[in-house]
Design a protein around this motif. Structure first.
Motif, PDB file in Angstrom:
ATOM      1  N   ARG A 357      -5.356 -14.980  -2.248  1.00 10.48           N
ATOM      2  CA  ARG A 357      -4.250 -14.714  -1.324  1.00 10.48           C
ATOM      3  C   ARG A 357      -3.144 -13.904  -2.015  1.00 10.48           C
ATOM      4  O   ARG A 357      -1.958 -14.140  -1.796  1.00 10.48           O
ATOM      5  CB  ARG A 357      -3.695 -16.040  -0.792  1.00 10.48           C
ATOM      6  N   ILE A 358      -3.534 -12.945  -2.839  1.00 16.29           N
ATOM      7  CA  ILE A 358      -2.553 -12.116  -3.549  1.00 16.29           C
ATOM      8  C   ILE A 358      -1.925 -11.135  -2.565  1.00 16.29           C
ATOM      9  O   ILE A 358      -2.606 -10.517  -1.742  1.00 16.29           O
ATOM     10  CB  ILE A 358      -3.220 -11.371  -4.721  1.00 16.29           C
ATOM     11  N   LYS A 359      -0.617 -10.961  -2.679  1.00 14.76           N
ATOM     12  CA  LYS A 359       0.118 -10.048  -1.821  1.00 14.76           C
ATOM     13  C   LYS A 359       0.865  -9.023  -2.660  1.00 14.76           C
ATOM     14  O   LYS A 359       1.266  -9.298  -3.788  1.00 14.76           O
ATOM     15  CB  LYS A 359       1.117 -10.819  -0.950  1.00 14.76           C
ATOM     16  N   ILE A 360       1.030  -7.826  -2.083  1.00 10.25           N
ATOM     17  CA  ILE A 360       1.765  -6.743  -2.732  1.00 10.25           C
ATOM     18  C   ILE A 360       2.914  -6.326  -1.823  1.00 10.25           C
ATOM     19  O   ILE A 360       2.700  -6.010  -0.650  1.00 10.25           O
ATOM     20  CB  ILE A 360       0.858  -5.531  -3.036  1.00 10.25           C
ATOM     21  N   MET A 361       4.118  -6.326  -2.391  1.00 12.66           N
ATOM     22  CA  MET A 361       5.287  -5.815  -1.682  1.00 12.66           C
ATOM     23  C   MET A 361       5.449  -4.359  -2.082  1.00 12.66           C
ATOM     24  O   MET A 361       5.669  -4.037  -3.253  1.00 12.66           O
ATOM     25  CB  MET A 361       6.524  -6.632  -2.042  1.00 12.66           C
ATOM     26  N   ARG A 362       5.330  -3.441  -1.089  1.00 12.80           N
ATOM     27  CA  ARG A 362       5.294  -2.000  -1.358  1.00 12.80           C
ATOM     28  C   ARG A 362       6.262  -1.278  -0.412  1.00 12.80           C
ATOM     29  O   ARG A 362       6.434  -1.671   0.733  1.00 12.80           O
ATOM     30  CB  ARG A 362       3.872  -1.477  -1.190  1.00 12.80           C
ATOM     31  N   ILE A 363       6.877  -0.224  -0.918  1.00 11.85           N
ATOM     32  CA  ILE A 363       7.768   0.605  -0.108  1.00 11.85           C
ATOM     33  C   ILE A 363       6.922   1.653   0.603  1.00 11.85           C
ATOM     34  O   ILE A 363       6.302   2.517  -0.029  1.00 11.85           O
ATOM     35  CB  ILE A 363       8.846   1.267  -0.965  1.00 11.85           C
ATOM     36  N   VAL A 364       6.896   1.578   1.931  1.00 15.12           N
ATOM     37  CA  VAL A 364       6.133   2.507   2.767  1.00 15.12           C
ATOM     38  C   VAL A 364       7.108   3.155   3.749  1.00 15.12           C
ATOM     39  O   VAL A 364       7.728   2.453   4.561  1.00 15.12           O
ATOM     40  CB  VAL A 364       4.997   1.787   3.516  1.00 15.12           C
ATOM     41  N   ASP A 365       7.224   4.489   3.641  1.00 12.82           N
ATOM     42  CA  ASP A 365       8.133   5.245   4.515  1.00 12.82           C
ATOM     43  C   ASP A 365       9.558   4.702   4.443  1.00 12.82           C
ATOM     44  O   ASP A 365      10.279   4.575   5.445  1.00 12.82           O
ATOM     45  CB  ASP A 365       7.636   5.216   5.972  1.00 12.82           C
ATOM     46  N   GLY A 366       9.971   4.345   3.257  1.00 15.93           N
ATOM     47  CA  GLY A 366      11.336   3.874   3.063  1.00 15.93           C
ATOM     48  C   GLY A 366      11.567   2.428   3.424  1.00 15.93           C
ATOM     49  O   GLY A 366      12.699   1.943   3.299  1.00 15.93           O
ATOM     50  N   GLU A 367      10.557   1.736   3.866  1.00 13.61           N
ATOM     51  CA  GLU A 367      10.715   0.333   4.237  1.00 13.61           C
ATOM     52  C   GLU A 367       9.742  -0.522   3.429  1.00 13.61           C
ATOM     53  O   GLU A 367       8.638  -0.081   3.083  1.00 13.61           O
ATOM     54  CB  GLU A 367      10.445   0.139   5.733  1.00 13.61           C
ATOM     55  N   GLU A 368      10.171  -1.762   3.166  1.00 11.60           N
ATOM     56  CA  GLU A 368       9.339  -2.685   2.407  1.00 11.60           C
ATOM     57  C   GLU A 368       8.296  -3.312   3.315  1.00 11.60           C
ATOM     58  O   GLU A 368       8.614  -3.819   4.387  1.00 11.60           O
ATOM     59  CB  GLU A 368      10.214  -3.774   1.775  1.00 11.60           C
ATOM     60  N   ALA A 369       7.048  -3.265   2.873  1.00  8.80           N
ATOM     61  CA  ALA A 369       5.945  -3.812   3.655  1.00  8.80           C
ATOM     62  C   ALA A 369       5.126  -4.741   2.775  1.00  8.80           C
ATOM     63  O   ALA A 369       5.048  -4.569   1.549  1.00  8.80           O
ATOM     64  CB  ALA A 369       5.071  -2.687   4.195  1.00  8.80           C
ATOM     65  N   GLU A 370       4.504  -5.738   3.416  1.00 10.79           N
ATOM     66  CA  GLU A 370       3.653  -6.698   2.720  1.00 10.79           C
ATOM     67  C   GLU A 370       2.203  -6.312   2.941  1.00 10.79           C
ATOM     68  O   GLU A 370       1.754  -6.151   4.080  1.00 10.79           O
ATOM     69  CB  GLU A 370       3.925  -8.113   3.234  1.00 10.79           C
ATOM     70  N   VAL A 371       1.456  -6.167   1.837  1.00 12.64           N
ATOM     71  CA  VAL A 371       0.075  -5.700   1.902  1.00 12.64           C
ATOM     72  C   VAL A 371      -0.804  -6.741   1.226  1.00 12.64           C
ATOM     73  O   VAL A 371      -0.516  -7.187   0.102  1.00 12.64           O
ATOM     74  CB  VAL A 371      -0.079  -4.334   1.211  1.00 12.64           C
ATOM     75  N   SER A 372      -1.877  -7.168   1.904  1.00 11.04           N
ATOM     76  CA  SER A 372      -2.869  -8.054   1.288  1.00 11.04           C
ATOM     77  C   SER A 372      -3.738  -7.230   0.339  1.00 11.04           C
ATOM     78  O   SER A 372      -4.153  -6.106   0.670  1.00 11.04           O
ATOM     79  CB  SER A 372      -3.728  -8.732   2.349  1.00 11.04           C
ATOM     80  N   ALA A 373      -4.021  -7.773  -0.833  1.00 12.39           N
ATOM     81  CA  ALA A 373      -4.716  -6.992  -1.858  1.00 12.39           C
ATOM     82  C   ALA A 373      -5.870  -7.786  -2.431  1.00 12.39           C
ATOM     83  O   ALA A 373      -5.836  -9.020  -2.519  1.00 12.39           O
ATOM     84  CB  ALA A 373      -3.754  -6.597  -2.973  1.00 12.39           C
ATOM     85  N   GLU A 374      -6.902  -7.053  -2.797  1.00 14.92           N
ATOM     86  CA  GLU A 374      -8.031  -7.601  -3.541  1.00 14.92           C
ATOM     87  C   GLU A 374      -7.847  -7.269  -5.022  1.00 14.92           C
ATOM     88  O   GLU A 374      -7.034  -6.419  -5.403  1.00 14.92           O
ATOM     89  CB  GLU A 374      -9.347  -7.016  -3.026  1.00 14.92           C
ATOM     90  N   LEU A 375      -8.621  -7.934  -5.851  1.00 17.16           N
ATOM     91  CA  LEU A 375      -8.491  -7.710  -7.282  1.00 17.16           C
ATOM     92  C   LEU A 375      -8.890  -6.304  -7.695  1.00 17.16           C
ATOM     93  O   LEU A 375      -8.424  -5.797  -8.719  1.00 17.16           O
ATOM     94  CB  LEU A 375      -9.339  -8.734  -8.050  1.00 17.16           C
ATOM     95  N   THR A 376      -9.724  -5.650  -6.914  1.00 13.72           N
ATOM     96  CA  THR A 376     -10.194  -4.304  -7.277  1.00 13.72           C
ATOM     97  C   THR A 376      -9.341  -3.199  -6.671  1.00 13.72           C
ATOM     98  O   THR A 376      -9.607  -2.026  -6.922  1.00 13.72           O
ATOM     99  CB  THR A 376     -11.647  -4.128  -6.807  1.00 13.72           C
ATOM    100  N   ASP A 377      -8.312  -3.533  -5.897  1.00 11.67           N
ATOM    101  CA  ASP A 377      -7.457  -2.506  -5.295  1.00 11.67           C
ATOM    102  C   ASP A 377      -6.567  -1.879  -6.351  1.00 11.67           C
ATOM    103  O   ASP A 377      -6.134  -2.535  -7.313  1.00 11.67           O
ATOM    104  CB  ASP A 377      -6.594  -3.110  -4.181  1.00 11.67           C
ATOM    105  N   ALA A 378      -6.263  -0.584  -6.158  1.00  6.26           N
ATOM    106  CA  ALA A 378      -5.368   0.126  -7.075  1.00  6.26           C
ATOM    107  C   ALA A 378      -3.916  -0.150  -6.707  1.00  6.26           C
ATOM    108  O   ALA A 378      -3.570  -0.279  -5.527  1.00  6.26           O
ATOM    109  CB  ALA A 378      -5.649   1.620  -7.043  1.00  6.26           C
ATOM    110  N   VAL A 379      -3.079  -0.254  -7.706  1.00  6.29           N
ATOM    111  CA  VAL A 379      -1.656  -0.484  -7.486  1.00  6.29           C
ATOM    112  C   VAL A 379      -0.920   0.841  -7.576  1.00  6.29           C
ATOM    113  O   VAL A 379      -1.426   1.831  -8.119  1.00  6.29           O
ATOM    114  CB  VAL A 379      -1.095  -1.487  -8.507  1.00  6.29           C
ATOM    115  N   GLN A 380       0.286   0.852  -7.071  1.00  9.69           N
ATOM    116  CA  GLN A 380       1.129   2.036  -7.098  1.00  9.69           C
ATOM    117  C   GLN A 380       2.406   1.731  -7.850  1.00  9.69           C
ATOM    118  O   GLN A 380       2.788   0.566  -8.033  1.00  9.69           O
ATOM    119  CB  GLN A 380       1.459   2.493  -5.673  1.00  9.69           C
TER     120      GLN A 380
END
Length: 392
Positions: A357-380
């Protein structure tokens, strides 16, 4: 009544007989002494001690006759082996401990000085097998260096030592030399300046002058090193300097440095008055170098530097790891870093962490969004990885 006198018995031929006769003789003396005054009886104890001493002496003599004499007689027979005199056996020296192998470092070759005019070059003996060691490559000399203003030249005239010395190139690219006056040095290479000086000295001064020119201080050409290095600043461009040499002079990169360095060149070869950042130059004037490959020995990444180049080492892109990890915090990443690799940088997930249940908080189009992530996903860059706690 006739008195019977005690006489000492005759000696027997063997040792046992002698012992018995000696005992009888001592007894005879004791008995004879007992017939005298009573005071002699007090000496019986002394005589007993004497008897014991004599018995011991006789026993030793009997043992020598029974044991040692037959052995000596046997050894004296013809053909009997004679015992060799015992000699102390020399102790063998302890084995020497093997000394650890010493590394044979290649010794740098020292250039022989040029002979004076009129002298023959000294003959060198042929190298023996021990002298034919492989010597590492010698550093490249600045043969292609172009002399400029403020450079300090060291000129040596072999047949006229008083003509040589240190000469500073003026702002117009010239310097004063004895006899011939002003000499143009700016824009010339070292070999070209040597040829020019020889030509000028031959015109009525010397028949065949021999001289050498070297740069003692590089002042005319410089480069700039900025960014994530230990000692950013301006450095003289000496000879055929490369990127790895320049970064080493700046004290190497910091732990927060990126794995990429940018070499910014001035457009049209213009002289830079200061460092030029990548966003101030066109895309065609920026050379990107992979520092990780350069440190691994890739020769193609070792860029040849030019006068006025700016070396910019940017800060590494980072991600933030929080939650159920052993060492939460900010970590530098490279392009293509996965969630699993980012968690490894943070010391891994604790026994209470939920990797599903790992989550990534990422800035998308100037807004903060919550993204569900797998262990093999690339980070930014700028992502915040959150590892929640398990329910049970």
């Amino acid at each position: 009544m006739g008195s019977s006198r005690l006489r000492p018995p005759a000696a027997l031929p063997d040792a046992h007989a002698r012992t018995r006769n000696l005992t009888q003789f001592v007894t005879f003396l004791v008995l004879k002494g007992s017939r005298g005054a009573g005071s002699r009886r007090r000496h019986i104890g002394r005589l007993v001690i004497l008897v014991l001493s004599l018995l011991t002496y006789v026993a030793v003599g009997a043992w020598s006759e029974l044991a040692i004499e037959p052995l000596q007689a046997k050894l004296q027979q013809p053909g009997a082996p004679q015992p060799e005199p015992s000699q102390p056996t020399p102790s063998a020296p302890p084995p020497a401990e093997p000394s650890p192998p010493q590394p044979s470092w290649p010794q740098p070759s020292q250039p022989a000085p040029s002979p004076l005019p009129g002298q023959a070059e000294p003959s060198q003996p042929a190298p023996g097998p021990a002298q034919q060691a492989v010597v590492g490559p010698t550093p490249s000399l600045p043969v292609g260096y172009t002399i400029g203003a403020s450079d300090v030249l060291a000129i040596t005239v072999w047949d006229q030592a008083d003509l040589g010395g240190r000469f500073v190139v003026d702002g117009d690219g010239t310097f004063m030399f004895p006899y011939i006056g002003r000499v143009k040095a700016g824009g010339l290479r070292l070999q070209e300046l040597e040829t020019e000086l020889k030509r000028r000295l031959k015109e009525g001064y010397f028949k065949d002058p021999q001289l050498t020119v070297v740069v003692e201080q590089y002042q005319s050409q410089r480069l700039y090193i900025v960014g994530e290095v230990r000692n950013p600043g301006t450095y003289p461009l000496t000879g055929n300097m490369t990127l790895i040499e320049a970064v080493a002079r700046a004290g190497s990169t910091l732990p927060t440095a990126s794995y990429e360095a940018l070499v910014v060149r001035n457009p049209n070869g213009k002289k830079a008055e200061g460092p030029v950042l990548p966003d101030e130059a066109g895309g065609g004037n920026v050379v990107r170098v992979n520092l990780k490959a350069l440190q691994s020995g890739a020769p193609d990444e070792n860029v040849q530097l030019r006068n006025g180049d700016t070396i910019f080492v940017p800060r590494a892109e980072t991600v933030y790891v929080f939650g159920q990890v052993n060492s939460p915090g900010s970590y530098a990443i490279t392009q293509g870093t996965t969630v699993l690799q980012a968690l490894s940088l943070a010391g891994g997930v604790t026994d209470r962490g939920a990797t599903g249940r790992i989550k990534i908080m990422r800035i998308v189009d100037g807004e903060e969004a919550e993204v569900s992530a797998e262990l093999t996903d690339a980070v930014q860059a700028g992502d915040t990885i959150i590892v929640p706690e398990r329910f049970f």
